[in-house]
Structures are given as structure tokens and as C-alpha cells.
Design an enzyme around this catalytic site. Structure first.
Site, mmCIF file in Angstrom:
data_model
loop_
_atom_site.group_PDB
_atom_site.id
_atom_site.type_symbol
_atom_site.label_atom_id
_atom_site.label_comp_id
_atom_site.label_asym_id
_atom_site.label_seq_id
_atom_site.Cartn_x
_atom_site.Cartn_y
_atom_site.Cartn_z
ATOM 1 N N CYS A 1 -10.828 -0.254 3.345
ATOM 2 C CA CYS A 1 -9.312 -0.224 3.090
ATOM 3 C C CYS A 1 -8.776 1.102 2.653
ATOM 4 C CB CYS A 1 -8.863 -1.241 2.098
ATOM 5 S SG CYS A 1 -7.350 -1.617 1.740
ATOM 6 N N GLN B 1 0.757 -1.143 0.124
ATOM 7 C CA GLN B 1 -0.003 -0.016 -0.079
ATOM 8 C C GLN B 1 0.987 1.185 -0.119
ATOM 9 O OE1 GLN B 1 -2.748 -1.553 3.355
ATOM 10 N NE2 GLN B 1 -4.010 -0.432 2.241
HETATM 11 NI NI NI Z 1 -6.367 -2.810 3.148
#
Ligand code: NI
Length: 184
Positions: A98, A50
Site C-alpha cells: 500500500c 490517502q
Molecule cells: Ni492502500
């Protein structure tokens, strides 16, 4: 350092992640930066892909939930090279979101119990069992290391319902309260 958060559509979220070796530079600094990036975005978990790194590492801090439930007090952890080695048979469905999919929240079915082996930020090994919400957050972050995101686990109909939002993300046409990086 606060990293921009990689948004759905970027290939790095789908890539295979590499194990971290003991000579990996500044792992503690990286862990700190990941926590800082996560706090800035008001998240409770963040995985290396991420922030654009294809390595097997994620961080979790559930302290913000401790006011309502003391089991989360001081639960701040770094997971390096994690392996979920056992899943319980019982499952539970619960809403998830998320940081890489801003504005989407969907219920996801997951096992309520897991056993995980991992290294901490001092590269010390652990073998632990987690249940309920902790197990859920760990599985969500673990998915990121496997190139998965939580909407891969929802029904095709629910995914269809979110198609507009997902297309906007891929096209970089979203607004977000934290700094993000999109494909376009
Ligand atoms: Ni996530």
C-alpha cells in the site's frame, strides 16, 4: 496536481468517509489528480483518504500489468460511492502492499469474487462482478473508505513482525521515493 500521500498513523486513514453528492466540485479534476498522484508513486490504486479526503472515491489503473496479462488492458476506472453488495465464498491469499505503508508487503486473505455498485466519473451508475486480482485490488481500495488498511487483515504475529516499520511510519522516520505526509 500531485498530492503528498498520507502515511500510516495519520487519523484520516481511519476516519469515516462521506458519500459524494452530484454537486461535488470538479470531480473529474480530482480523479485526474488522484491518477497523477498514483502514477507518480508507481501505484495501481489510490483511495481519497490517502490524499487526505474523507470521501467515498478511489481510482484503479492496472494497465501496467497488461504486458503480462491482457485481461488488464485498458482497466482504468474511477469508483465513486462504491458499495460491495456481494462476496463470493471462495478465498485466496496473496501479497499486498500500500502506498500509505511504504516498505511493507504481506499476504492477505480475501474473497476471490465480488459484486460492486458504484458511480463513474460522469456519475453514471454501474453494477459489476469482478474476480481474482481485480476483485482483490477493488477490495483493498474499498477498505480505505471503511477506515481500514491491509495490515488490519494480517495475523497478529505478522503485525508484530512489522511493528518496527509501523512505529517508524507513525514517527515520520521513513524515507520514500514519493512525497508523503506523516503525523509527525
Ligand atoms: Ni492502500
Amino acid at each position: 496536481m500531485i498530492y503528498p500521500i498520507i502515511v500510516y498513523g495519520c487519523p484520516v486513514l481511519r476516519e469515516e468517509t462521506k458519500e459524494i453528492t452530484s454537486d461535488y466540485p470538479n470531480i473529474k479534476q480530482l480523479a485526474e489528480d488522484m491518477f497523477a498522484t498514483m502514477y507518480n508513486a508507481e501505484g495501481i490504486g489510490l483511495a481519497a483518504p490517502q490524499i487526505g479526503l474523507s470521501i467515498r472515491m478511489f481510482v484503479i489503473d492496472l494497465e501496467v500489468l497488461a504486458e503480462d496479462d491482457p485481461q488488464f488492458k485498458g482497466f482504468k476506472k474511477v469508483f465513486i460511492n462504491p458499495q460491495i453488495v456481494e462476496y463470493g465464498e471462495e478465498t485466496e491469499t496473496c501479497d499486498e502492499g500500500c502506498l500509505s505503508l511504504p516498505g511493507i508487503s504481506e499476504s492477505v486473505k480475501r474473497p476471490t469474487k465480488i459484486r460492486i455498485q458504484y458511480l463513474d466519473e460522469d456519475m453514471q451508475p454501474h453494477d459489476e462482478v469482478y474476480e481474482k486480482y481485480k476483485a482483490r485490488v477493488i477490495q483493498h481500495e474499498y477498505d480505505h473508505l471503511e477506515g481500514k488498511v491491509f495490515i488490519d487483515r494480517i495475523s497478529p504475529i505478522r503485525r508484530q513482525m512489522n511493528r518496527g516499520k509501523l512505529t517508524s511510519m507513525v514517527n515520520g522516520k521513513i524515507r520514500c521515493r514519493y512525497r508523503i505526509k506523516t503525523v509527525k
